[in-house]
Design an enzyme around this catalytic site. Structure first.
Site, PDB file in Angstrom:
ATOM      1  N   GLU A  47      10.268  -3.867  -6.975  1.00  0.00           N
ATOM      2  CA  GLU A  47       9.902  -2.565  -7.555  1.00  0.00           C
ATOM      3  C   GLU A  47      11.162  -1.898  -8.114  1.00  0.00           C
ATOM      4  O   GLU A  47      12.236  -1.999  -7.508  1.00  0.00           O
ATOM      5  CB  GLU A  47       9.316  -1.702  -6.419  1.00  0.00           C
ATOM      6  CG  GLU A  47       9.033  -0.255  -6.776  1.00  0.00           C
ATOM      7  CD  GLU A  47       8.760   0.615  -5.539  1.00  0.00           C
ATOM      8  OE1 GLU A  47       9.397   0.390  -4.471  1.00  0.00           O
ATOM      9  OE2 GLU A  47       7.921   1.515  -5.640  1.00  0.00           O
ATOM     10  N   ASN A 107       5.032   4.103 -11.986  1.00  0.00           N
ATOM     11  CA  ASN A 107       5.852   3.097 -11.313  1.00  0.00           C
ATOM     12  C   ASN A 107       5.171   1.756 -11.620  1.00  0.00           C
ATOM     13  O   ASN A 107       4.174   1.403 -10.998  1.00  0.00           O
ATOM     14  CB  ASN A 107       5.863   3.410  -9.805  1.00  0.00           C
ATOM     15  CG  ASN A 107       6.854   2.562  -9.044  1.00  0.00           C
ATOM     16  OD1 ASN A 107       7.213   1.476  -9.490  1.00  0.00           O
ATOM     17  ND2 ASN A 107       7.270   3.032  -7.887  1.00  0.00           N
ATOM     18  N   LYS A 124       1.432   1.567 -10.239  1.00  0.00           N
ATOM     19  CA  LYS A 124       1.264   1.809  -8.796  1.00  0.00           C
ATOM     20  C   LYS A 124       0.152   2.824  -8.513  1.00  0.00           C
ATOM     21  O   LYS A 124       0.121   3.904  -9.122  1.00  0.00           O
ATOM     22  CB  LYS A 124       2.604   2.293  -8.223  1.00  0.00           C
ATOM     23  CG  LYS A 124       2.676   2.404  -6.713  1.00  0.00           C
ATOM     24  CD  LYS A 124       4.124   2.691  -6.311  1.00  0.00           C
ATOM     25  CE  LYS A 124       4.337   2.807  -4.826  1.00  0.00           C
ATOM     26  NZ  LYS A 124       5.776   3.005  -4.503  1.00  0.00           N
ATOM     27  N   GLU A 143       8.735  10.247  -4.805  1.00  0.00           N
ATOM     28  CA  GLU A 143       7.894   9.483  -5.745  1.00  0.00           C
ATOM     29  C   GLU A 143       6.743  10.326  -6.282  1.00  0.00           C
ATOM     30  O   GLU A 143       6.340  10.168  -7.430  1.00  0.00           O
ATOM     31  CB  GLU A 143       7.346   8.224  -5.068  1.00  0.00           C
ATOM     32  CG  GLU A 143       8.331   7.089  -5.023  1.00  0.00           C
ATOM     33  CD  GLU A 143       7.629   5.784  -4.683  1.00  0.00           C
ATOM     34  OE1 GLU A 143       6.876   5.277  -5.504  1.00  0.00           O
ATOM     35  OE2 GLU A 143       7.859   5.284  -3.572  1.00  0.00           O
ATOM     36  N   CYS A 169       4.969  -1.863  -3.512  1.00  0.00           N
ATOM     37  CA  CYS A 169       5.511  -1.247  -2.300  1.00  0.00           C
ATOM     38  C   CYS A 169       4.462  -0.628  -1.391  1.00  0.00           C
ATOM     39  O   CYS A 169       3.799  -1.334  -0.656  1.00  0.00           O
ATOM     40  CB  CYS A 169       6.599  -0.240  -2.661  1.00  0.00           C
ATOM     41  SG  CYS A 169       7.601   0.157  -1.210  1.00  0.00           S
ATOM     42  N   ASN A 194      10.731  -1.073  -2.246  1.00  0.00           N
ATOM     43  CA  ASN A 194      11.955  -0.383  -1.810  1.00  0.00           C
ATOM     44  C   ASN A 194      11.539   0.402  -0.578  1.00  0.00           C
ATOM     45  O   ASN A 194      10.844   1.421  -0.692  1.00  0.00           O
ATOM     46  CB  ASN A 194      12.433   0.637  -2.852  1.00  0.00           C
ATOM     47  CG  ASN A 194      13.122   0.025  -4.053  1.00  0.00           C
ATOM     48  OD1 ASN A 194      14.343  -0.003  -4.163  1.00  0.00           O
ATOM     49  ND2 ASN A 194      12.322  -0.460  -4.996  1.00  0.00           N
TER      50      ASN A 194
HETATM   51  N1  CDT Z   1       8.718   2.627  -2.600  1.00  0.00           N
HETATM   52  C1  CDT Z   1       7.805   2.851  -1.639  1.00  0.00           C
HETATM   53  O1  CDT Z   1       6.614   2.935  -1.904  1.00  0.00           O
HETATM   54  N2  CDT Z   1       8.290   3.017  -0.391  1.00  0.00           N
HETATM   55  C2  CDT Z   1       7.447   3.389   0.701  1.00  0.00           C
HETATM   56  C3  CDT Z   1       8.191   4.258   1.615  1.00  0.00           C
HETATM   57  C4  CDT Z   1       7.270   5.090   2.391  1.00  0.00           C
HETATM   58  S1  CDT Z   1       8.059   6.392   3.179  1.00  0.00           S
HETATM   59  C5  CDT Z   1       7.952   7.692   2.154  1.00  0.00           C
HETATM   60  C6  CDT Z   1       6.895   2.201   1.488  1.00  0.00           C
HETATM   61  O2  CDT Z   1       5.694   2.235   1.793  1.00  0.00           O
HETATM   62  O3  CDT Z   1       7.624   1.294   1.834  1.00  0.00           O
END
Ligand code: CDT
Length: 316
Positions: A47, A107, A124, A143, A169, A194
């Protein structure tokens, strides 16, 4: 003849705030070439693979981060990646921040065929985090400020001799993601992520990040009889530590390859797409065993509606 896709998960280590697109693209091309040498027909990048994970910083104006977005794909900066892919005959998937002509921000991930053409786009669906500055956090997860929720859903694409889908993600934590694609016969789901190790709303989950990462992707693979390729941007980026542990998961739910570093690293697996049918035609034969008439809440209800509290006859 079996349908086998040799797939590479191209994990990235940190991308610095001031790292140029061309420097990042050179790293991506290096991993693509490694994939080609290993016999890959498909290499999956994470991502937001062209920039640092910028939603960790608040800007008063949303446009303050515009330089992290792509307004075209390929662009002059990313064209060398597409050219190299075509020359090598290796397809790829890559995530990036998309700014559309009419000002929408997504995204996004694109799937690129072995001839360098884009065959699919995914925006996304599940956008995590928050919209406004929350200074109590050691770093932000904005985000929901910098990306809109996609309304396009989970399309799958006939490519790489099979049926391929994408998710991004946070999507991987939601069973609906896999089932939406499972119902379209998906055979390989490509997921970049990420994931900061520190989860400010409940740090008790920090130590479980690796477990939860594999738990949800392995379950999604098994319950839908599909390969899942999970690819991290890991390591400590601009002071924030993110999960690595990229992996390739078989339709049995077993991890068949996993990264061992938190930096740029390619792992490879020979993915037999016909293996999916062993699950899709037996235990998870949806047409035989599913009961959609009893799953109405899943398609219509967003939050929890608890049953009414009953009077058990005790003192009121
Ligand atoms: N990039 C992404 O979606 N990261 C989320 C972090 C969640 S915490 C706000 C994840 O689900 O890994």
């Amino acid at each position: 003849m079996t349908r086998t896709v040799t797939v590479g998960a191209a994990q990235l280590g940190p991308i610095a705030k001031d790292e140029s697109r061309s420097a990042v693209v050179a790293r991506l091309i290096g991993l693509l070439e490694e994939g080609a040498a290993a016999g890959c027909s498909l290499v999956v990048f994470p991502e937001l693979a062209l920039t640092t994970f910028f939603p960790r910083w608040y800007t008063e104006e949303i446009t303050g981060h515009d330089h992290y977005y792509e307004t075209e794909m390929p662009s002059p900066a990313t064209q060398p990646l597409f050219d190299r892919a075509k020359a090598l005959g290796v397809g790829f998937a890559i995530g990036y921040a998309e700014l559309t002509e009419d000002g929408h921000r997504f995204n996004t991930t694109v799937l690129v065929e072995q001839d360098g053409s884009i065959v699919g786009r995914y925006r996304k669906v599940h956008i995590p985090g928050h919209e406004n500055d929350e200074p109590w956090r050691p770093f932000q997860h904005l985000e929901r400020r910098y990306f809109e929720e996609s309304n396009e859903g989970f399309t799958v694409f006939r490519s790489f001799d099979g049926i391929v889908g994408m998710a991004t993600c946070n999507d991987r934590r939601w069973p609906e993601t896999y089932r939406e694609m499972g119902l379209q016969g998906v055979e390989m789901v490509l997921i970049g992520y990420n994931t900061p190790i520190h989860y400010a709303p409940d740090p008790g989950q920090n130590a479980l990040q690796g477990f939860h990462n594999h738990l949800c992707m392995q379950a999604g693979a098994y319950q839908n009889g599909t390969w899942v390729v999970g690819v991290a941007k890991g390591g400590t980026e601009e002071g924030v530590e993110s999960l690595a542990q990229s992996c390739i998961i078989a339709p049995s739910g077993q991890i068949v390859a996993q990264t061992v570093t938190t930096g740029d690293e390619l792992i490879v697996a020979k993915a037999d797409l016909d293996w999916c049918a062993k699950y899709k035609d037996t235990l998870f034969n949806f047409a035989t065993y599913r009961r959609p008439e009893l799953y109405q809440r899943i398609g219509s209800q967003k939050g929890v509606i608890e049953p009414p509290k009953v009077n058990n006859g005790g003192p009121s």
